[in-house]
Design an enzyme around this catalytic site. Structure first.
Site, PDB file in Angstrom:
ATOM      1  N   ILE A  15      22.720  17.880  55.411  1.00 39.28           N
ATOM      2  CA  ILE A  15      21.667  17.170  54.689  1.00 39.28           C
ATOM      3  C   ILE A  15      20.807  16.340  55.641  1.00 39.28           C
ATOM      4  O   ILE A  15      19.595  16.195  55.416  1.00 39.28           O
ATOM      5  CB  ILE A  15      22.248  16.299  53.537  1.00 39.28           C
ATOM      6  CG1 ILE A  15      21.157  15.942  52.557  1.00 39.28           C
ATOM      7  CG2 ILE A  15      22.952  15.059  54.054  1.00 39.28           C
ATOM      8  CD1 ILE A  15      20.479  17.095  51.879  1.00 39.28           C
ATOM      9  N   SER A  37      26.917  10.471  66.155  1.00 38.29           N
ATOM     10  CA  SER A  37      27.467  11.746  65.703  1.00 38.29           C
ATOM     11  C   SER A  37      28.630  12.131  66.579  1.00 38.29           C
ATOM     12  O   SER A  37      28.592  11.947  67.796  1.00 38.29           O
ATOM     13  CB  SER A  37      26.381  12.828  65.783  1.00 38.29           C
ATOM     14  OG  SER A  37      26.963  14.092  65.618  1.00 38.29           O
ATOM     15  N   ARG A  38      29.654  12.698  65.941  1.00 33.87           N
ATOM     16  CA  ARG A  38      30.803  13.149  66.705  1.00 33.87           C
ATOM     17  C   ARG A  38      30.530  14.497  67.368  1.00 33.87           C
ATOM     18  O   ARG A  38      31.217  14.902  68.285  1.00 33.87           O
ATOM     19  CB  ARG A  38      32.019  13.260  65.781  1.00 33.87           C
ATOM     20  CG  ARG A  38      32.360  11.929  65.110  1.00 33.87           C
ATOM     21  CD  ARG A  38      33.236  12.137  63.903  1.00 33.87           C
ATOM     22  NE  ARG A  38      32.714  13.223  63.076  1.00 33.87           N
ATOM     23  CZ  ARG A  38      33.410  13.840  62.143  1.00 33.87           C
ATOM     24  NH1 ARG A  38      34.643  13.482  61.913  1.00 33.87           N
ATOM     25  NH2 ARG A  38      32.859  14.803  61.438  1.00 33.87           N
ATOM     26  N   LYS A  91      24.181  10.326  48.427  1.00 34.06           N
ATOM     27  CA  LYS A  91      24.961  10.377  47.196  1.00 34.06           C
ATOM     28  C   LYS A  91      26.222  11.205  47.405  1.00 34.06           C
ATOM     29  O   LYS A  91      26.206  12.080  48.257  1.00 34.06           O
ATOM     30  CB  LYS A  91      24.146  10.962  46.029  1.00 34.06           C
ATOM     31  CG  LYS A  91      23.505  12.318  46.251  1.00 34.06           C
ATOM     32  CD  LYS A  91      24.216  13.604  46.373  1.00 34.06           C
ATOM     33  CE  LYS A  91      25.378  14.042  45.597  1.00 34.06           C
ATOM     34  NZ  LYS A  91      25.712  15.489  45.891  1.00 34.06           N
ATOM     35  N   ASP A 169      30.307  17.151  42.950  1.00 33.90           N
ATOM     36  CA  ASP A 169      29.336  16.878  44.025  1.00 33.90           C
ATOM     37  C   ASP A 169      27.931  17.317  43.586  1.00 33.90           C
ATOM     38  O   ASP A 169      26.997  16.515  43.650  1.00 33.90           O
ATOM     39  CB  ASP A 169      29.762  17.541  45.341  1.00 33.90           C
ATOM     40  CG  ASP A 169      28.724  17.324  46.428  1.00 33.90           C
ATOM     41  OD1 ASP A 169      28.694  16.234  47.018  1.00 33.90           O
ATOM     42  OD2 ASP A 169      27.897  18.230  46.656  1.00 33.90           O
TER      43      ASP A 169
END
Ligand code: NAP
Length: 315
Positions: A15, A37-38, A91, A169
């Site tokens: 997203i 970010s990993r 969300k 979701d």
């Protein structure tokens, strides 16, 4: 003109890449300065492995968009708010209702903006639907939200874990629209939840609601639909029938199309975030998540056939 808000993003996944980065780039109220970010690195900004390292290294960050799955959001949101950053939550805003209450408390104490986004509320048909329904007598609501999980969520294991919500979701998007457009409150009276035998979250749900003056609502969420996908909400009123289809993009009243417009949900989200920051206000509506929590509390559970995501997957 005021300087753009220095914004960072945490969780560079689907997203973030599909929607957040393009909408941020189009909005002059924000300047993306960093990412945590990993796994990913973004060109043209500072990159960090963790949000804490990012906040330590770049105190000038004023706001942060959290785009990771809901189970991983609360700790980072609490840290960002505690450090005086404005926070935008994807969300659903979190994994539980209580953790969102905690975030609201920290945001208020820090005097910063907390924005719990519901992207479907920014679909073009939603505000016209709300305006048309205002003052009408609602008789019944029917929601059909049916899509193919293998198409939309390949390999997303978090969605099947506790807190990932399973079919809620996407289903919560319908509930976010419903709670925005209905002029009366509704409450859940029953739920049937179908759990694949190898998963911790439901693949389908049938919900019943009631409202004042005999209003009834039924919702069917199903992740097993292949072929055409369905994201429809129909509302019967004393003055005719309203249908929001394509996830809120298209609005029809008594079968006449009233509005159809291109999708621009995330541009709307960032415009609203800028307004909230300027006004030093928060926008946190947990009502869609509360309906989901009620469904988990009141729902009757059925075990259905296992869901194997990918060829060879025996999760
Ligand atoms: P995703 O691609 O599976 O994950 C997003 C990113 O979150 C990952 O790339 C990873 O980023 C980080 N992440 C994943 N698991 C994590 C964990 N356990 N702890 C910390 N970080 C983790 O998911 P997504 O589809 O973008 O969805 C993210 C959120 O956006 C969800 O709440 C979803 O409901 C919402 N959303 C998704 C869509 C959609 O179409 N996909 C639409 C609207 C809203 P790094 O590798 O950068 O650390």
């Amino acid at each position: 003109m005021t300087a753009p808000t220095a914004l960072a993003i945490v969780g560079v996944g689907k997203i973030a890449r599909d929607q957040h980065l393009p909408s941020i780039a189009r909005n002059p109220a924000f300047r993306l300065v960093a990412a945590a970010s990993r796994n990913a690195r973004l060109d043209g900004v500072e990159n960090f492995a963790t949000a804490a390292e990012m906040f330590d290294a770049m105190p000038k960050i004023e706001a942060v968009a959290l785009c990771m799955p809901p189970q991983a959001r609360h700790a980072i949101a609490a840290e960002a708010l505690g450090r005086g950053k404005h926070v935008l939550l994807e969300k659903p805003p979190g994994a539980t209702l209580s953790e969102i209450e905690n975030l609201t408390r920290i945001a208020d104490a820090s005097g910063v903006t907390l924005f719990a986004t519901w992207h479907s509320r920014f679909a073009p048909g939603v505000e016209p639907a709300r305006d048309w329904l205002a003052g009408k007598t609602i008789r019944s609501v029917r929601i059909d939200w049916m899509e193919d999980v293998r198409h939309w969520h390949p390999g997303q294991d978090w969605i099947w874990e506790p807190g990932g919500l399973g079919v809620f979701d996407p289903g919560i998007n319908a509930l976010s629209i419903l709670t925005r457009i209905l002029p009366v409150p509704i409450w859940l009276t029953g739920a049937e939840l179908s759990f694949p035998e190898n998963r911790a979250a439901p693949i389908a749900a049938r919900l019943s609601f009631q409202g004042p003056s005999d209003v009834t609502a039924e919702a069917l969420f199903d992740w097993r639909q292949t072929g055409p996908q369905t994201w429809d909400i129909a509302v019967e009123t004393d003055a005719g029938k309203l249908i929001l289809s394509s996830g809120g993009a298209s609005l029809a009243i008594d079968n006449g199309v009233v509005s159809e417009a291109p999708e621009a949900e995330y541009d709307g989200i960032y415009a609203r975030f800028a307004e909230l920051i300027a006004a030093r206000e928060s926008d946190v509506d947990v009502s869609p998540l509360r309906h989901v929590a009620d469904a988990f509390m009141l729902g009757r559970r059925h075990i259905v056939e296992p869901l194997h995501d990918r060829a060879g997957d025996r999760h």
